[in-house]
Scaffold this motif. Structure first.
Motif, short mmCIF file in Angstrom:
data_model
loop_
_atom_site.label_atom_id
_atom_site.label_comp_id
_atom_site.label_asym_id
_atom_site.label_seq_id
_atom_site.Cartn_x
_atom_site.Cartn_y
_atom_site.Cartn_z
N LYS A 5 0.82 -1.21 0.00
CA LYS A 5 0.00 0.00 0.00
C LYS A 5 0.85 1.25 0.00
O LYS A 5 0.57 2.22 -0.68
N LYS A 6 1.94 1.23 0.77
CA LYS A 6 2.82 2.39 0.83
C LYS A 6 3.47 2.62 -0.51
O LYS A 6 3.67 3.75 -0.94
N LYS A 7 3.86 1.50 -1.19
CA LYS A 7 4.47 1.64 -2.50
C LYS A 7 3.50 2.26 -3.49
O LYS A 7 3.87 3.02 -4.37
N GLU A 8 2.21 1.90 -3.36
CA GLU A 8 1.20 2.40 -4.29
C GLU A 8 0.70 3.78 -3.89
O GLU A 8 -0.08 4.39 -4.61
N GLY A 9 1.09 4.29 -2.74
CA GLY A 9 0.64 5.60 -2.28
C GLY A 9 -0.79 5.57 -1.77
O GLY A 9 -1.50 6.57 -1.83
N LEU A 10 -1.26 4.40 -1.27
CA LEU A 10 -2.62 4.28 -0.79
C LEU A 10 -2.74 4.78 0.64
O LEU A 10 -1.79 4.75 1.41
N LEU A 11 -3.95 5.19 1.01
CA LEU A 11 -4.23 5.62 2.38
C LEU A 11 -4.57 4.41 3.22
O LEU A 11 -4.97 3.36 2.71
N PRO A 12 -4.46 4.54 4.57
CA PRO A 12 -4.74 3.39 5.47
C PRO A 12 -6.13 2.82 5.28
O PRO A 12 -6.34 1.62 5.45
N GLU A 13 -7.13 3.68 4.94
CA GLU A 13 -8.51 3.18 4.82
C GLU A 13 -8.76 2.43 3.53
O GLU A 13 -9.80 1.77 3.38
N ASP A 14 -7.86 2.50 2.57
CA ASP A 14 -8.04 1.77 1.32
C ASP A 14 -8.01 0.28 1.59
O ASP A 14 -7.06 -0.25 2.17
N GLY A 15 -9.06 -0.41 1.17
CA GLY A 15 -9.16 -1.86 1.39
C GLY A 15 -9.89 -2.22 2.67
O GLY A 15 -10.24 -3.38 2.89
N ALA A 16 -10.09 -1.24 3.54
CA ALA A 16 -10.77 -1.50 4.81
C ALA A 16 -12.29 -1.53 4.58
O ALA A 16 -12.80 -0.95 3.62
N SER A 17 -12.99 -2.19 5.46
CA SER A 17 -14.46 -2.28 5.34
C SER A 17 -15.09 -0.94 5.66
O SER A 17 -14.55 -0.14 6.43
N GLU A 18 -16.23 -0.68 5.06
CA GLU A 18 -16.92 0.60 5.25
C GLU A 18 -17.32 0.79 6.71
O GLU A 18 -17.33 1.92 7.21
N GLU A 19 -17.62 -0.32 7.38
CA GLU A 19 -18.00 -0.24 8.79
C GLU A 19 -16.90 0.39 9.63
O GLU A 19 -17.17 1.19 10.53
N VAL A 20 -15.65 0.06 9.32
CA VAL A 20 -14.52 0.60 10.08
C VAL A 20 -14.21 2.03 9.66
O VAL A 20 -13.96 2.90 10.50
N THR A 21 -14.21 2.29 8.36
CA THR A 21 -13.81 3.62 7.87
C THR A 21 -14.76 4.71 8.34
O THR A 21 -14.39 5.89 8.36
N ARG A 22 -15.98 4.36 8.72
CA ARG A 22 -16.95 5.36 9.18
C ARG A 22 -16.90 5.57 10.69
O ARG A 22 -17.66 6.37 11.25
N MET A 23 -16.04 4.85 11.39
CA MET A 23 -15.97 4.94 12.85
C MET A 23 -15.48 6.30 13.32
O MET A 23 -14.73 6.99 12.62
N THR A 24 -15.92 6.66 14.55
CA THR A 24 -15.35 7.84 15.22
C THR A 24 -14.07 7.39 15.92
O THR A 24 -13.78 6.18 16.00
#
Length: 332
Positions: A5-24
């Motif tokens: 992911k780091k090589k591709e310049g992706l953010l941590p939330e890329d590939g993560a489930s929507e349930e997690v990415t919407r968390m506070t």
């Protein structure tokens, strides 16, 4: 996976489930099994433990857990919220060519050196192209080498009156052996000697420097004799011929080398093969007003100002050299 992911310049939330990415942030901490008031060290330790656990697992579920953990950790640290705030602030800023004012400042602070190098390289390239393909060749030259400063305007006017259009007029502050404690600039001295190979017509030195350039002077006795009919008697009387022999020159050079630790055992120490015949190497002027008029400023402390005019042995045209020196002396 994270390395990819780091090589591709992706953010941590890329590939993560929507349930997690919407968390506070609070929900992300709870997801990781941590209290809301946990400190940074506890968060780092928990992330490391869970990462180690999930990496030992196999299958798609393991990869998803690692992706979700990375996203939760990003939220728990507050990094996600900081990015979102920065993005909102950027959206409200004025932009020029896709960058805000602060981004341009940051960009310039990191890249200005490359632009300077580029400009220097461009200027150097243009200069070389001009020098080799477009610059007119020098049609005459006067090289001044001695412990003095000099402005070339006076010489420039004289040689142009003689019909030369592209004169090479150079001055080098050459400090030779002396008892005053003045130290030479090695690079300046080397450049001075190299300049004579340009084929300049005239070599001008001072009385102390002239002996060290003996091999670059050609006999100027014919010139001195012709000046008797060209100059008024009073002016001609102010010109003193300077003489030196090959043997005197070699002896001086040997003493210089010996003082600098050179081993002179051998043919260099034997002076029998060198001629005793005196050669008129140059024409000495010690008249302060004449020297000042020519634009020279003497840098010696214990020696009066002096100039020695000579014909460069490497001159492309000896007759033109004599003509230039005659014109200079007649103009004084």
């Amino acid at each position: 996976m994270e390395k990819d992911k780091k090589k591709e310049g992706l953010l941590p939330e890329d590939g993560a489930s929507e349930e997690v990415t919407r968390m506070t942030r609070e929900e992300a901490l709870e997801y990781m099994g941590l209290p809301v008031d946990c400190d940074k060290e506890a968060l780092e330790n928990r992330f490391w433990q869970l990462s180690k656990k999930y990496r030992t697992m196999r299958g798609d579920d393991a990869e998803q857990k690692i992706a979700d953990l990375s996203a939760a950790y990003d939220i728990a640290t507050g990094n996600r919220d900081l990015r979102e705030e920065a993005a909102k602030a950027r959206a409200n800023e004025k932009q020029f060519l896709g960058k805000t004012k602060s981004e341009w400042k940051n960009y310039v602070s990191y890249t200005w050196k490359y632009y300077v190098v580029g400009v220097v390289a461009l200027v150097a390239t243009v200069f070389l192209i001009y020098t080799f393909f477009f610059k007119p060749s020098d049609d005459c030259g006067i090289i001044s080498i001695g412990n003095f400063a000099h402005t070339e305007e006076y010489y420039d006017g004289i040689v142009r009156e003689l019909g030369f259009k592209h004169p090479n007029l150079m001055t080098y502050n050459y400090v030779t052996v002396n008892k005053e404690g003045q130290q030479p600039d090695i690079y300046e001295n080397q450049a001075a000697t190299t300049s004579l190979y340009s084929g300049a017509n005239v070599l001008v030195t001072d009385k102390a420097t002239m002996p060290y350039f003996f091999e670059y002077f050609t006999d100027c006795s014919a010139l001195y004799k012709s000046l008797e009919s060209e100059l008024p008697a009073g002016k001609y009387a102010k010109i003193t011929p300077m003489y030196m022999s090959e043997k005197e020159y070699q002896k001086m050079i040997n003493e210089y080398r010996r003082s600098h630790g050179y081993d002179l055992s051998g043919k260099d120490a034997d002076l029998s093969s060198y001629s005793d015949a005196k050669i008129m190497t140059g024409l000495l002027i010690e008249d302060a007003e004449m020297i000042k008029k020519l634009g020279y400023t003497n840098y010696w402390q214990d020696q009066p100002a002096s100039l020695v005019f000579g014909i460069n042995v490497l001159s492309k045209d000896q007759d033109e050299s004599k003509m230039i020196i005659t014109a200079v002396l007649k103009s004084l």
